[in-house]
Write a protein that holds these residues in place. Structure first.
Motif, PDB file in Angstrom:
ATOM      1  N   GLN A 233       4.308   5.382  -4.548  1.00  0.00           N
ATOM      2  CA  GLN A 233       2.939   4.937  -4.313  1.00  0.00           C
ATOM      3  C   GLN A 233       2.907   3.508  -3.781  1.00  0.00           C
ATOM      4  N   MET A 234       3.745   2.662  -4.343  1.00  0.00           N
ATOM      5  CA  MET A 234       3.789   1.279  -3.878  1.00  0.00           C
ATOM      6  C   MET A 234       4.218   1.215  -2.414  1.00  0.00           C
ATOM      7  N   ALA A 235       5.194   2.036  -2.042  1.00  0.00           N
ATOM      8  CA  ALA A 235       5.736   1.999  -0.686  1.00  0.00           C
ATOM      9  C   ALA A 235       4.754   2.529   0.345  1.00  0.00           C
ATOM     10  N   THR A 236       3.928   3.502  -0.030  1.00  0.00           N
ATOM     11  CA  THR A 236       3.140   4.240   0.960  1.00  0.00           C
ATOM     12  C   THR A 236       1.640   3.981   0.926  1.00  0.00           C
ATOM     13  N   GLN A 237       1.193   3.105   0.065  1.00  0.00           N
ATOM     14  CA  GLN A 237      -0.220   2.735   0.057  1.00  0.00           C
ATOM     15  C   GLN A 237      -0.407   1.392   0.763  1.00  0.00           C
ATOM     16  N   VAL A 238      -1.585   1.153   1.288  1.00  0.00           N
ATOM     17  CA  VAL A 238      -1.861  -0.095   2.016  1.00  0.00           C
ATOM     18  C   VAL A 238      -1.591  -1.294   1.114  1.00  0.00           C
ATOM     19  N   GLN A 239      -0.730  -2.190   1.594  1.00  0.00           N
ATOM     20  CA  GLN A 239      -0.349  -3.368   0.815  1.00  0.00           C
ATOM     21  C   GLN A 239      -0.630  -4.680   1.546  1.00  0.00           C
ATOM     22  N   GLY A 240      -1.027  -4.591   2.795  1.00  0.00           N
ATOM     23  CA  GLY A 240      -1.238  -5.807   3.564  1.00  0.00           C
ATOM     24  C   GLY A 240      -2.441  -6.598   3.104  1.00  0.00           C
ATOM     25  N   PRO A 241      -2.467  -7.901   3.426  1.00  0.00           N
ATOM     26  CA  PRO A 241      -3.652  -8.711   3.126  1.00  0.00           C
ATOM     27  C   PRO A 241      -4.826  -8.209   3.953  1.00  0.00           C
ATOM     28  N   PRO A 242      -6.059  -8.524   3.565  1.00  0.00           N
ATOM     29  CA  PRO A 242      -7.227  -8.063   4.330  1.00  0.00           C
ATOM     30  C   PRO A 242      -7.113  -8.442   5.804  1.00  0.00           C
ATOM     31  N   ASN A 243      -7.289  -7.454   6.669  1.00  0.00           N
ATOM     32  CA  ASN A 243      -7.184  -7.713   8.104  1.00  0.00           C
ATOM     33  C   ASN A 243      -8.389  -8.493   8.620  1.00  0.00           C
ATOM     34  N   LYS A 244      -8.112  -9.623   9.252  1.00  0.00           N
ATOM     35  CA  LYS A 244      -9.195 -10.399   9.851  1.00  0.00           C
ATOM     36  C   LYS A 244      -9.564  -9.854  11.223  1.00  0.00           C
ATOM     37  N   ASN A 245      -8.650  -9.077  11.782  1.00  0.00           N
ATOM     38  CA  ASN A 245      -8.883  -8.422  13.068  1.00  0.00           C
ATOM     39  C   ASN A 245      -8.775  -6.921  12.832  1.00  0.00           C
ATOM     40  N   LYS A 246      -9.826  -6.191  13.014  1.00  0.00           N
ATOM     41  CA  LYS A 246      -9.855  -4.758  12.699  1.00  0.00           C
ATOM     42  C   LYS A 246      -8.987  -3.924  13.628  1.00  0.00           C
ATOM     43  N   ASP A 247      -8.468  -4.544  14.701  1.00  0.00           N
ATOM     44  CA  ASP A 247      -7.554  -3.834  15.594  1.00  0.00           C
ATOM     45  C   ASP A 247      -6.135  -3.780  15.043  1.00  0.00           C
ATOM     46  N   TRP A 248      -5.810  -4.667  14.089  1.00  0.00           N
ATOM     47  CA  TRP A 248      -4.454  -4.711  13.561  1.00  0.00           C
ATOM     48  C   TRP A 248      -4.158  -3.468  12.735  1.00  0.00           C
ATOM     49  N   PRO A 249      -2.905  -3.006  12.764  1.00  0.00           N
ATOM     50  CA  PRO A 249      -2.529  -1.873  11.921  1.00  0.00           C
ATOM     51  C   PRO A 249      -2.446  -2.279  10.460  1.00  0.00           C
ATOM     52  N   GLN A 250      -2.383  -1.274   9.596  1.00  0.00           N
ATOM     53  CA  GLN A 250      -2.241  -1.505   8.157  1.00  0.00           C
ATOM     54  C   GLN A 250      -0.892  -0.960   7.697  1.00  0.00           C
ATOM     55  N   ASN A 251      -0.289  -1.680   6.754  1.00  0.00           N
ATOM     56  CA  ASN A 251       1.043  -1.303   6.305  1.00  0.00           C
ATOM     57  C   ASN A 251       1.133  -1.149   4.802  1.00  0.00           C
ATOM     58  N   GLY A 252       2.010  -0.222   4.383  1.00  0.00           N
ATOM     59  CA  GLY A 252       2.489  -0.202   3.019  1.00  0.00           C
ATOM     60  C   GLY A 252       3.699  -1.125   2.994  1.00  0.00           C
ATOM     61  N   VAL A 253       4.767  -0.731   2.294  1.00  0.00           N
ATOM     62  CA  VAL A 253       6.010  -1.492   2.368  1.00  0.00           C
ATOM     63  C   VAL A 253       6.752  -0.988   3.606  1.00  0.00           C
ATOM     64  N   PHE A 254       6.408  -1.580   4.717  1.00  0.00           N
ATOM     65  CA  PHE A 254       6.880  -1.275   6.073  1.00  0.00           C
ATOM     66  C   PHE A 254       6.241  -0.030   6.696  1.00  0.00           C
ATOM     67  N   TRP A 255       5.926   1.014   5.950  1.00  0.00           N
ATOM     68  CA  TRP A 255       5.260   2.178   6.522  1.00  0.00           C
ATOM     69  C   TRP A 255       3.939   1.760   7.165  1.00  0.00           C
ATOM     70  N   TYR A 256       3.570   2.414   8.269  1.00  0.00           N
ATOM     71  CA  TYR A 256       2.219   2.279   8.822  1.00  0.00           C
ATOM     72  C   TYR A 256       1.327   3.277   8.080  1.00  0.00           C
ATOM     73  N   VAL A 257       0.225   2.789   7.536  1.00  0.00           N
ATOM     74  CA  VAL A 257      -0.636   3.618   6.693  1.00  0.00           C
ATOM     75  C   VAL A 257      -2.016   3.725   7.328  1.00  0.00           C
ATOM     76  N   GLN A 258      -2.566   4.925   7.282  1.00  0.00           N
ATOM     77  CA  GLN A 258      -3.907   5.137   7.831  1.00  0.00           C
ATOM     78  C   GLN A 258      -4.961   4.723   6.814  1.00  0.00           C
ATOM     79  N   GLY A 259      -5.604   3.611   7.106  1.00  0.00           N
ATOM     80  CA  GLY A 259      -6.769   3.208   6.337  1.00  0.00           C
ATOM     81  C   GLY A 259      -7.969   3.463   7.237  1.00  0.00           C
ATOM     82  N   THR A 260      -8.562   2.384   7.723  1.00  0.00           N
ATOM     83  CA  THR A 260      -9.568   2.503   8.781  1.00  0.00           C
ATOM     84  C   THR A 260      -8.821   2.556  10.109  1.00  0.00           C
ATOM     85  N   PRO A 261      -9.026   3.583  10.945  1.00  0.00           N
ATOM     86  CA  PRO A 261      -8.299   3.670  12.211  1.00  0.00           C
ATOM     87  C   PRO A 261      -8.377   2.364  12.999  1.00  0.00           C
TER      88      PRO A 261
END
Length: 329
Positions: A233-261
């Motif tokens: 769960q830690m590896a695959t859930q969104v762990q990044g700080p809040p995105n200030k730019n909504k175009d940036w991707p979201q990451n778990g522990v290196f995985w790219y995770v689908q939050g808001t497209p």
């Protein structure tokens, strides 16, 4: 029902001048598709790609490193993702690290970069941007190897690969007939990309498409009682700080995770929330969609993904086709 996916894989294989391709899909813990095509290299008399072919997965190895980082947090080797990096990298320029945290390092929001001469510099303040760079992978590899007193591939072999029954996944140091060679320039012969070491510090991790899919299925099934669920769960859930730019991707522990497209995410907008994916520069892609209980492993052997600066379009389109296929299941 899989013909559109197979056709897409084959079209990109041709467009990108990859000599081989593989596609394996697991649905409800069963392999429902295996597709292999082409050759191990772009030279005469090369071996046909089959279920035993082992591709170099390049930076997709970050998902393997990510699992060990999550383990280290779970087992108290590190206290928190929000620990300052200065606590663990005493020989690093402390002023340059500043307020960089482990969270920043594993979600590509750290702002560090390295020049060709090895000089490390800061592109942006921690958490103030997003950029895919290699320095954080090197740093975290060295850290977990130090924390465990052994290489993270050794740890994975003991705790994951053997219990899961993986026999075709390893950091390769010698050439052998099962290894698919990598094409840098289509006008030049492909070459083996084996390493000088198997400690995880080099891009020499090879695996078959089937075992790549099984690696994803381990995560889909929350560790399968081999790995603690909390680690997955830690590896695959969104762990990044809040995105200030909504175009940036979201990451778990290196995985790219689908939050808001997001525009710069490698996951398509039609992929369900909570899905996650990892990618390597030689073409491997591992996509996990928990909502549909599926894992898709796609392999190529050509450096740099088709599409140049627009390569994300083709990655997102593939994941969208996968989502469309299984939405109707």
């Amino acid at each position: 029902m899989f013909q559109k996916l197979i056709s897409y894989v084959e079209d990109i294989k041709g467009s990108n001048h990859s000599s081989g391709a593989a596609l394996v899909i697991i649905k409800d813990n069963k392999i429902v598709l295996e597709h292999y095509s082409g050759y191990h290299a772009n030279t005469a008399n090369s071996r046909l790609v089959d279920e035993n072919s082992q591709f170099n997965i390049a930076s997709a190895r970050k998902s393997y490193l990510g699992l060990v980082i999550a383990y280290a947090l779970y087992e108290g080797k590190m206290n928190s993702l929000d620990d300052l990096a200065t606590q663990y990298f005493e020989n690093f320029d402390q002023e340059l690290l500043g307020k960089t945290t482990i969270r920043h390092l594993v979600t590509h929001s750290h702002g560090l970069h390295q020049r060709a001469d090895g000089t490390i510099f800061r592109e942006f303040e921690p958490g103030e941007g997003w950029a895919y760079r290699g320095i954080n992978v090197v740093m975290m590899t060295e850290l977990v190897n130090r924390l465990y007193g052994k290489s993270f591939p050794e740890l994975l072999e003991e705790r994951v690969f053997k219990p899961l029954g993986l026999k075709e996944t390893a950091w390769q140091m010698e050439r052998n007939g099962k290894l698919v060679q990598v094409i840098d320039d289509p006008s030049e012969p492909a070459s083996y990309t084996v390493g000088r070491t198997n400690d995880g510090t080099e891009s020499n991790l090879h695996t078959s498409a089937r075992e790549f899919a099984l690696w994803g299925n381990l995560h889909l099934n929350n560790g399968m009682q081999i790995v603690p669920e909390e680690v997955i769960q830690m590896a695959t859930q969104v762990q990044g700080p809040p995105n200030k730019n909504k175009d940036w991707p979201q990451n778990g522990v290196f995985w790219y995770v689908q939050g808001t497209p997001a525009l710069k995410s490698e996951l398509g907008e039609r992929v369900p929330k909570g899905s996650y994916q990892i990618l390597g520069i030689t073409g491997p892609t591992l996509l996990v969609i928990p909502e549909y209980n599926i894992v898709v492993a796609k392999m190529y052997n050509k450096r740099y993904n088709y599409g140049g600066s627009n390569y994300l379009h083709y990655l997102r389109e593939f994941s969208n086709i996968v989502a469309d296929t299984f939405r109707r299941f």
